[in-house]
Each structure stands twice: as C-alpha cells, then as structure tokens.
Design a protein around this motif. Sequence first.
Motif, mmCIF file in Angstrom:
data_model
loop_
_atom_site.group_PDB
_atom_site.id
_atom_site.type_symbol
_atom_site.label_atom_id
_atom_site.label_comp_id
_atom_site.label_asym_id
_atom_site.label_seq_id
_atom_site.Cartn_x
_atom_site.Cartn_y
_atom_site.Cartn_z
ATOM 1 N N SER A 1 1.030 -0.970 -0.154
ATOM 2 C CA SER A 1 -0.047 -0.127 -0.244
ATOM 3 C C SER A 1 0.936 0.953 0.004
ATOM 4 C CB SER A 1 -0.721 -0.473 0.486
ATOM 5 O OG SER A 1 -2.070 1.367 1.605
ATOM 6 N N ASP A 2 -0.001 2.432 -0.252
ATOM 7 C CA ASP A 2 1.037 3.694 -0.454
ATOM 8 C C ASP A 2 1.172 3.821 0.723
ATOM 9 O OD1 ASP A 2 -1.966 4.097 -0.981
ATOM 10 O OD2 ASP A 2 -1.121 5.349 -2.423
ATOM 11 N N THR A 3 0.200 3.644 2.007
ATOM 12 C CA THR A 3 0.380 3.769 3.325
ATOM 13 C C THR A 3 1.615 3.489 4.067
ATOM 14 O OG1 THR A 3 -0.926 2.287 4.339
ATOM 15 C CG2 THR A 3 -2.098 4.069 3.663
ATOM 16 N N PHE A 4 2.355 2.620 3.310
ATOM 17 C CA PHE A 4 3.683 2.348 3.977
ATOM 18 C C PHE A 4 5.129 3.341 3.542
ATOM 19 C CE2 PHE A 4 1.436 -1.312 3.966
ATOM 20 C CZ PHE A 4 1.646 -1.884 5.055
ATOM 21 N N THR A 5 4.643 4.721 3.403
ATOM 22 C CA THR A 5 5.599 5.179 2.810
ATOM 23 C C THR A 5 6.377 6.166 4.011
ATOM 24 O OG1 THR A 5 3.416 7.307 2.258
ATOM 25 C CG2 THR A 5 4.852 6.139 0.232
ATOM 26 N N LEU A 6 7.537 5.889 3.885
ATOM 27 C CA LEU A 6 8.562 7.411 5.570
ATOM 28 C C LEU A 6 8.394 8.285 5.408
ATOM 29 C CD1 LEU A 6 10.396 4.032 6.654
ATOM 30 C CD2 LEU A 6 8.444 4.651 7.764
ATOM 31 N N PRO A 7 8.008 9.392 5.813
ATOM 32 C CA PRO A 7 8.873 10.372 5.655
ATOM 33 C C PRO A 7 10.127 10.520 4.996
ATOM 34 C CG PRO A 7 7.713 10.398 8.395
ATOM 35 C CD PRO A 7 8.517 8.920 7.436
ATOM 36 N N THR A 8 10.731 11.479 3.977
ATOM 37 C CA THR A 8 11.975 11.790 3.763
ATOM 38 C C THR A 8 12.451 12.273 4.518
ATOM 39 O OG1 THR A 8 11.040 13.604 2.622
ATOM 40 C CG2 THR A 8 11.407 11.816 1.410
ATOM 41 N N PRO A 9 14.363 12.053 4.963
ATOM 42 C CA PRO A 9 14.912 12.760 5.997
ATOM 43 C C PRO A 9 14.383 14.895 5.969
ATOM 44 C CG PRO A 9 16.282 11.623 4.483
ATOM 45 C CD PRO A 9 14.682 11.425 3.916
ATOM 46 N N GLU A 10 13.866 15.349 4.714
ATOM 47 C CA GLU A 10 13.478 16.467 4.140
ATOM 48 C C GLU A 10 12.349 16.939 5.238
ATOM 49 O OE1 GLU A 10 14.662 14.518 1.286
ATOM 50 O OE2 GLU A 10 16.598 15.143 1.532
ATOM 51 N N MET A 11 11.444 15.519 5.203
ATOM 52 C CA MET A 11 9.762 16.272 5.744
ATOM 53 C C MET A 11 10.669 16.488 7.193
ATOM 54 S SD MET A 11 6.851 13.349 4.880
ATOM 55 C CE MET A 11 5.997 14.434 3.240
ATOM 56 N N PHE B 1 -6.344 -9.498 -2.782
ATOM 57 C CA PHE B 1 -8.038 -8.013 -3.791
ATOM 58 C C PHE B 1 -8.619 -8.809 -3.496
ATOM 59 C CE2 PHE B 1 -8.391 -4.355 -3.763
ATOM 60 C CZ PHE B 1 -8.120 -3.324 -3.030
ATOM 61 N N GLY B 2 -9.052 -10.601 -2.868
ATOM 62 C CA GLY B 2 -9.733 -11.509 -3.177
ATOM 63 C C GLY B 2 -9.740 -12.251 -3.339
ATOM 64 N N PRO B 3 -10.399 -13.544 -3.619
ATOM 65 C CA PRO B 3 -10.073 -14.959 -3.520
ATOM 66 C C PRO B 3 -9.018 -14.882 -4.688
ATOM 67 C CG PRO B 3 -12.399 -15.051 -4.459
ATOM 68 C CD PRO B 3 -12.003 -13.584 -4.155
ATOM 69 N N ARG B 4 -9.057 -14.598 -5.911
ATOM 70 C CA ARG B 4 -7.819 -14.798 -6.938
ATOM 71 C C ARG B 4 -7.149 -13.564 -7.326
ATOM 72 N NH1 ARG B 4 -11.155 -18.409 -10.415
ATOM 73 N NH2 ARG B 4 -11.230 -16.727 -11.742
ATOM 74 N N GLN B 5 -7.671 -12.191 -6.757
ATOM 75 C CA GLN B 5 -7.614 -11.089 -7.013
ATOM 76 C C GLN B 5 -6.318 -10.730 -6.213
ATOM 77 O OE1 GLN B 5 -9.655 -7.735 -7.670
ATOM 78 N NE2 GLN B 5 -9.242 -7.897 -9.604
ATOM 79 N N PHE B 6 -5.008 -9.491 -6.618
ATOM 80 C CA PHE B 6 -3.974 -9.172 -5.913
ATOM 81 C C PHE B 6 -3.598 -7.881 -5.825
ATOM 82 C CE2 PHE B 6 -0.002 -9.274 -8.451
ATOM 83 C CZ PHE B 6 -0.572 -10.841 -9.268
ATOM 84 N N ARG B 7 -3.566 -6.972 -5.542
ATOM 85 C CA ARG B 7 -3.212 -5.716 -5.470
ATOM 86 C C ARG B 7 -1.531 -5.531 -5.457
ATOM 87 N NH1 ARG B 7 -5.063 -0.629 -2.411
ATOM 88 N NH2 ARG B 7 -3.515 -1.134 -0.495
ATOM 89 N N ALA B 8 -1.242 -4.152 -5.820
ATOM 90 C CA ALA B 8 0.520 -4.260 -6.042
ATOM 91 C C ALA B 8 0.521 -2.418 -6.289
ATOM 92 C CB ALA B 8 1.922 -4.518 -7.030
ATOM 93 N N VAL B 9 0.925 -1.565 -5.302
ATOM 94 C CA VAL B 9 0.608 -0.120 -5.745
ATOM 95 C C VAL B 9 1.692 0.379 -5.216
ATOM 96 C CG1 VAL B 9 -0.194 1.959 -3.975
ATOM 97 C CG2 VAL B 9 -1.238 -0.444 -3.949
ATOM 98 N N THR B 10 2.224 1.506 -6.495
ATOM 99 C CA THR B 10 3.335 1.975 -6.170
ATOM 100 C C THR B 10 3.630 3.168 -5.670
ATOM 101 O OG1 THR B 10 3.366 3.477 -7.853
ATOM 102 C CG2 THR B 10 4.143 0.744 -8.332
ATOM 103 N N HIS B 11 4.547 4.144 -4.758
ATOM 104 C CA HIS B 11 4.711 5.020 -3.758
ATOM 105 C C HIS B 11 6.037 5.401 -3.670
ATOM 106 C CE1 HIS B 11 5.942 2.406 -1.395
ATOM 107 N NE2 HIS B 11 4.828 1.357 -1.124
ATOM 108 N N LEU B 12 6.051 6.125 -3.093
ATOM 109 C CA LEU B 12 7.202 7.260 -2.987
ATOM 110 C C LEU B 12 8.502 6.334 -1.945
ATOM 111 C CD1 LEU B 12 8.229 10.062 -2.160
ATOM 112 C CD2 LEU B 12 7.321 10.185 0.243
ATOM 113 N N GLY B 13 8.125 4.837 -1.533
ATOM 114 C CA GLY B 13 9.228 4.632 -1.132
ATOM 115 C C GLY B 13 9.711 3.121 -2.410
ATOM 116 N N ILE B 14 9.095 3.508 -3.312
ATOM 117 C CA ILE B 14 9.626 2.762 -4.774
ATOM 118 C C ILE B 14 9.873 3.427 -5.805
ATOM 119 C CG2 ILE B 14 8.674 0.823 -6.866
ATOM 120 C CD1 ILE B 14 8.369 -0.171 -3.512
#
Length: 346
Positions: free
Chosen positions: A10-20, A313-326
């Motif tokens: 999830s994009d909720t796993f992002t961590l604040p950058t040093p600048e932030m 994300f369901g019986p056969r479905q899965f989810r991947a999310v890109t974000h600041l940490g990728i």
Amino acid sequence: MNQMIVDLRSDTFTLPTPEMREAMMKADIGDDVFGEDPSVKLLEDKIAAMFGMEAGLFCPSGTMTNQIALRVHTVPQDEVICEEGAHIYYYEGGGIAYNSLCSVRLVKGKNGIMDVADLANAVRKEDVHFPKSKVLALENTSNRGGGTVYSMDSISKLSAFAQENQLRFHLDGARLFNAIIAQSQDPLVYGRLFDSISICFSKGLGAPVGSALIGTKTFIKEARRVRKVLGGGMRQAGFLAQAATYALDNHINRLADDHRRAKEIATLFGLMEEVKEVKSPETNIILAEVHESVDLSEFLSQWQQKGVKMLAFGPRQFRAVTHLGINDNHIEHLKVMTANRKRKAH
Ligand SMILES: *Cc1c(COP(=O)(O)O)cnc(C)c1O
C-alpha cells in the motif's frame, strides 16, 4: 548482502523523507483545539485554497474526514448513494450506520467508476416507506476499482445530476492528486463541483499521518464540532500538519513517476505464468488475477520470501501499489527476478 525489500502492499507504507522530517521538526506549534497551532492553520488554508474552497479541517485519518462529511451532510434516516466498492461503505466499519444513522444505496459502477445512467434508479421518491436520498459520494481515484480515474466530463454530469436531485456531492479524494496528475486536471474545478472533498496526505503524498476535509466555512465550522466529538481534536498537531504542507509543496508532481512505475510492474505481471489477467493501471494501483489453478496465498508468500510484498484483494485477485518508497532500482530488481522465473509458455 541484505535482501532488497519491495513493499507494494500500500502507499500507506511510505516513510517521511529526511527533508520532510526536518520540516516537521521546525514546525511552529500550539494547541489546535484552541485554534492556536499556526502550522495546522497554514495547512488548512493552503489545501482549501488549492481547490478554491473556503475552509479546511485537518483530521487524523481519511476515514474520519469522510465520516465527518457524511455526518454533517445528513440527518438520521437519510440515505447515502455510493459505488458498491466505495471506501466509505466497504472499509469504514459500518461507520455510516453508526455515526450518521443513515442507510446506504449501493450502485454498481465499472471498475469503481459510476456514470449518470448507473444512478437512474438510485434516488428515492418522496414516500413514507423510503429513506431520503441526501448525499451522492464519489471516490477518485477508486481504490477497489484499481486506481481508476473519473473524467472531468463525467464528474460534471454527476454534479449536475446531484444538483437536480438536491443531493449533497461528496468526494472521497484519498488519492485525488493521483487523479489530478494522471489526467492533468485543474484542482479548482473540483472545488467548484463538489460540496465537500476529503484528501489523504498519508498515501502517495508520503506524510506520516493526516487527511483534510474542505468545503464552505459553515460546513467546516460544523465539521469541527463533529471532529471534537469523535475524539479527533489534536493538540500540537502542527508537526503532522507541517509534514502534509511539505508533501503538498514537494510530492505532488512526482506521482507521475509512481504511475509510470505501475505500468512497468503491470507489464512484468503479464509475463508471469501464474497470472491470468492484469488490469492496465491508470494511476499507482495495479490489480491482477491469477489462474484458477493457482493458490493465491502460496503465490503471494513465494514473492514475500523474495522480499516482494503484495496484498490479496479477492479470492484470485491481488493488488500492488507504487509510492514514494519505490524507486527505479526496485523496478530493475523486479525485472531481473521476473526474468529469472519460468516464462509464460507461448
Ligand atoms: C485510505 C483511504 C481512505 C482513508 O483511510 P484512512 O486509513 O482512514 O486514512 C479513504 N478512502 C480511500 C479510497 C482510501 O484508499
């Protein structure tokens, strides 16, 4: 050598950058329940102004901003209309019933996106048997739809529909900036079309905590009362608000990189023999489905052992999310790992 971790859950796993973090530590703070935290005020004014709305309210979560909005727009026995996978209904613990004493009318959209035709039978007629239709709520981008985006044309039509039917028009814009960047939209247009908008700072924007609700001054005044009763009045919240302000100043345009990387990951999924179908991502969320013969939890745990984390994300479905940490190194790493696996037979 340490294993490279590619956390796509999830994009909720992002961590604040040093600048932030640095910006947070320098924040001017005060007691925000007394209206004396300058950093919170600055953020509330800034996010409201970006959308041309009168006022903003900083809250601990997007669930809270959505629930407050619905609570202020309704009275008990009203009905909220939303798409069947909408976060406000699907992922907020039955909060509409609990917080607002309202019922929900679910509408089936296409990949989370509704149009006026889908709403043809959703609005109640005046009749003692029926609840009163009071709110039409959209979600942009749609999470369960796979990060799908509403076109401005379709939002305009839905807004006109809401007006004709005297419905308040709420937007769950947890990932609104992903939509805005993907379609080069103007945030001011959103402010003109919706009565209230909820925006998350703790998703792709990369702040540790927080969401904003924006709307008219009268609406936000009432929303502030509801936030207090829900226990969401925070004291020296300026540290968190400053992180959100930093994200608005620095992390919006980079969402385009997340979208590009999501497309690259979708291409890699398409090469995996277990994968039956991949939805072409419109923003930062990739939804894919494994074949009937594949055990999804086994498939996900194999990747997890290699350091690649994704969600069922369901019986056969899965989810991947890109974000600041990728970053692009992660994508290269995924390319190498995919190439080393058995390729799809042609
Ligand atoms: C994440 C999210 C929210 C808010 O979730 P919180 O965890 O409460 O901040 C709301 N709507 C959508 C569509 C989301 O993805």
